[in-house]
Write a protein that holds these residues in place. Structure first.
Motif, mmCIF file in Angstrom:
data_model
loop_
_atom_site.group_PDB
_atom_site.id
_atom_site.type_symbol
_atom_site.label_atom_id
_atom_site.label_comp_id
_atom_site.label_asym_id
_atom_site.label_seq_id
_atom_site.Cartn_x
_atom_site.Cartn_y
_atom_site.Cartn_z
ATOM 1 N N ALA A 186 0.814 -1.217 0.000
ATOM 2 C CA ALA A 186 0.000 0.000 0.000
ATOM 3 C C ALA A 186 0.849 1.269 0.000
ATOM 4 C CB ALA A 186 -0.934 0.005 1.209
ATOM 5 N N LYS A 187 2.092 1.180 0.475
ATOM 6 C CA LYS A 187 2.963 2.349 0.560
ATOM 7 C C LYS A 187 3.722 2.624 -0.737
ATOM 8 C CE LYS A 187 3.563 1.741 5.536
ATOM 9 N NZ LYS A 187 4.508 1.397 6.625
ATOM 10 N N LYS A 188 3.690 1.660 -1.677
ATOM 11 C CA LYS A 188 4.378 1.858 -2.952
ATOM 12 C C LYS A 188 3.563 2.777 -3.859
ATOM 13 C CE LYS A 188 7.360 -1.198 -1.547
ATOM 14 N NZ LYS A 188 8.689 -0.790 -1.062
ATOM 15 N N GLN A 189 4.245 3.395 -4.826
ATOM 16 C CA GLN A 189 3.582 4.344 -5.727
ATOM 17 C C GLN A 189 2.677 3.607 -6.702
ATOM 18 O OE1 GLN A 189 6.000 7.495 -7.620
ATOM 19 N NE2 GLN A 189 5.087 6.835 -9.562
ATOM 20 N N HIS A 190 1.397 3.953 -6.675
ATOM 21 C CA HIS A 190 0.424 3.353 -7.583
ATOM 22 C C HIS A 190 -0.836 4.214 -7.575
ATOM 23 C CE1 HIS A 190 -0.924 1.908 -3.666
ATOM 24 N NE2 HIS A 190 -2.101 1.649 -4.214
ATOM 25 N N PRO A 191 -1.694 4.122 -8.590
ATOM 26 C CA PRO A 191 -2.945 4.896 -8.609
ATOM 27 C C PRO A 191 -3.869 4.480 -7.475
ATOM 28 C CG PRO A 191 -2.799 3.427 -10.519
ATOM 29 C CD PRO A 191 -1.497 3.362 -9.830
ATOM 30 N N ARG A 192 -4.379 5.458 -6.741
ATOM 31 C CA ARG A 192 -5.217 5.172 -5.567
ATOM 32 C C ARG A 192 -6.695 5.103 -5.901
ATOM 33 N NH1 ARG A 192 -1.732 3.962 -1.193
ATOM 34 N NH2 ARG A 192 0.248 4.973 -1.708
ATOM 35 N N THR A 193 -7.130 5.826 -6.925
ATOM 36 C CA THR A 193 -8.542 5.829 -7.318
ATOM 37 C C THR A 193 -8.651 5.514 -8.801
ATOM 38 O OG1 THR A 193 -8.469 8.213 -7.719
ATOM 39 C CG2 THR A 193 -9.182 7.493 -5.530
ATOM 40 N N LYS A 194 -9.864 5.406 -9.284
ATOM 41 C CA LYS A 194 -10.093 5.027 -10.675
ATOM 42 C C LYS A 194 -9.562 6.066 -11.658
ATOM 43 C CE LYS A 194 -13.692 3.145 -13.663
ATOM 44 N NZ LYS A 194 -15.127 2.790 -13.785
ATOM 45 N N GLY A 195 -9.703 7.349 -11.350
ATOM 46 C CA GLY A 195 -9.252 8.398 -12.261
ATOM 47 C C GLY A 195 -7.826 8.857 -12.017
ATOM 48 N N ASP A 196 -7.175 8.279 -11.015
ATOM 49 C CA ASP A 196 -5.811 8.684 -10.682
ATOM 50 C C ASP A 196 -4.842 8.215 -11.772
ATOM 51 O OD1 ASP A 196 -3.495 9.446 -9.514
ATOM 52 O OD2 ASP A 196 -3.737 8.284 -7.677
ATOM 53 N N LYS A 197 -4.025 9.132 -12.290
ATOM 54 C CA LYS A 197 -3.088 8.812 -13.369
ATOM 55 C C LYS A 197 -1.656 8.663 -12.863
ATOM 56 C CE LYS A 197 -5.872 10.994 -16.980
ATOM 57 N NZ LYS A 197 -5.894 11.967 -18.094
#
Length: 373
Positions: A186-197
């Motif tokens: 969860a702490k790694k960089q990744h899109p958090r929501t559906k529209g997150d780029k």
């Protein structure tokens, strides 16, 4: 058309582009055949959907005419020495790939499916072998015996002869380890929501593979336990009586969902039915609303006040007392007895010892409850 518009399909085996359409035709045929039949909506095949494409999954099919398996010493190539006895599979347009284990059954190879699960690759062979080879690997110890199986949360299965088989609770045992790995993910960089780029980082992909590896181990251990248990039951009993559970409804209960999924009762029941059909065993399924745990097997009185926390059944009418799960398993056998009109004999002490030894050999923990009338 594919040579002109889709030249990339010529870079791989012909089955990679042909077989998906064969599978699609089969799925569509099953869907429309079920619509025409009188099956209920719950038993019909659904309309086929596309598989989710992920970086950690995928599979392709190779027909038997292109499957070649040889030892390294048999391959005419400088890369393989004369003393190399390891098995290799030849994948068309790719080359030779070493197998971790040899093929255990002699016979004609009909096909092989290469699949990816996380960072692991598997080759699943379909082999046409003789009946003698099949019988040599499938022991036949079944007596003319009847067995009732009551599924539970605390114990995986309770048999009508008083044997309780304890589930290993693989998910529960690895819960802390799994939570630790998921916190790191969860702490790694990744899109958090559906529209997150936000771009997905390479460390996120690496950590997600670690989480997937842990889930695969839990899944494999649970599958191995259910496979062994279903094989032992089908090997020792001619008639198996099972209860019908509303697993979907139980999974909606947040207090039971994790324990239910950790035992996977539906998968275990399907294994028993599949192996019983192959070995000509009889499987009887009770009605979903049959109160096997609440019905007194001496007088037939139904104790409606019995709670899930009550592990000992006490009949309010005749005072009969017995272990709740053992009584439920014995009540399931009554369905077959009432249907056929005669009771099938129970296992003899020698056969019962053989059953317990078979369960112990397969690593299944058991306990025994003395039963009586």
């Amino acid at each position: 058309m594919k040579r002109r518009q889709y030249p990339f399909v010529m870079e791989v085996t012909k089955y990679a582009s042909q077989q998906p359409f064969i599978f699609l035709k089969r799925a569509l045929s099953q869907f429309f055949d079920d619509l025409k039949s009188d099956k209920s909506s719950s038993k019909r095949k659904g309309f086929p959907v596309f598989k989710k494409k992920r970086y950690s999954s995928g599979s392709f099919y190779i027909g038997g005419d292109l499957v070649v398996v040889k030892n390294g010493s048999e391959i005419k190539d400088k890369r393989f020495g004369a003393s190399d006895n390891k098995p290799y599979l030849h994948i068309p347009k790719f080359g030779w790939v070493m197998l971790r284990e040899e093929i255990r059954f002699p016979g004609k190879i009909n096909s092989v499916t290469i699949s990816q699960d996380g960072d692991k690759f598997f080759a699943s062979f379909s082999i046409e072998t003789s009946e003698i080879v099949y019988e040599g690997t499938h022991k036949e110890n079944a007596q003319e015996a009847l067995c009732g199986c009551d599924w539970g949360v605390k114990d995986l299965l309770t048999l009508s002869n008083g044997i309780k088989i304890k589930g290993s609770k693989h998910l529960k045992r690895r819960q802390r380890q799994l939570a630790r790995q998921q916190r790191k993910l969860a702490k790694k960089q990744h899109p958090r929501t559906k529209g997150d780029k936000t771009p997905t980082s390479k460390n996120y992909i690496k950590q997600s593979r670690k989480v997937g590896k842990l889930y695969r181990r839990i899944k494999a251990q649970r599958l191995d336990e259910n496979e062994k248990l279903s094989t032992v039951l089908v090997r020792h009993f001619r008639v198996i009586c099972l209860e019908t559970l509303n697993v979907k409804g139980m999974m909606s209960n947040h207090r039971l969902a994790k324990a239910v999924s950790d035992n996977s009762p539906y998968a275990l029941k399907e294994m028993i039915k599949r192996k019983s059909a192959r070995r000509e065993r009889t499987v009887i399924e009770a009605d979903q609303f049959y109160a096997s745990s609440k019905t007194c097997r001496r007088c037939g009185e139904v104790n409606k006040d019995l709670k899930l926390s009550d592990r000992i059944f006490v009949c309010p009418k005749c005072g009969f007392t017995e272990d709740r799960d053992v009584q439920a398993a014995k009540n399931l056998t009554e369905i077959y007895i009432n249907k056929v009109g005669s009771a099938s004999p129970e296992l003899k002490p020698v056969d019962l010892t053989a059953l317990l030894d078979d369960l112990a050999i397969n690593g299944l923990a058991t306990s025994r409850v003395e039963t009586g009338i």
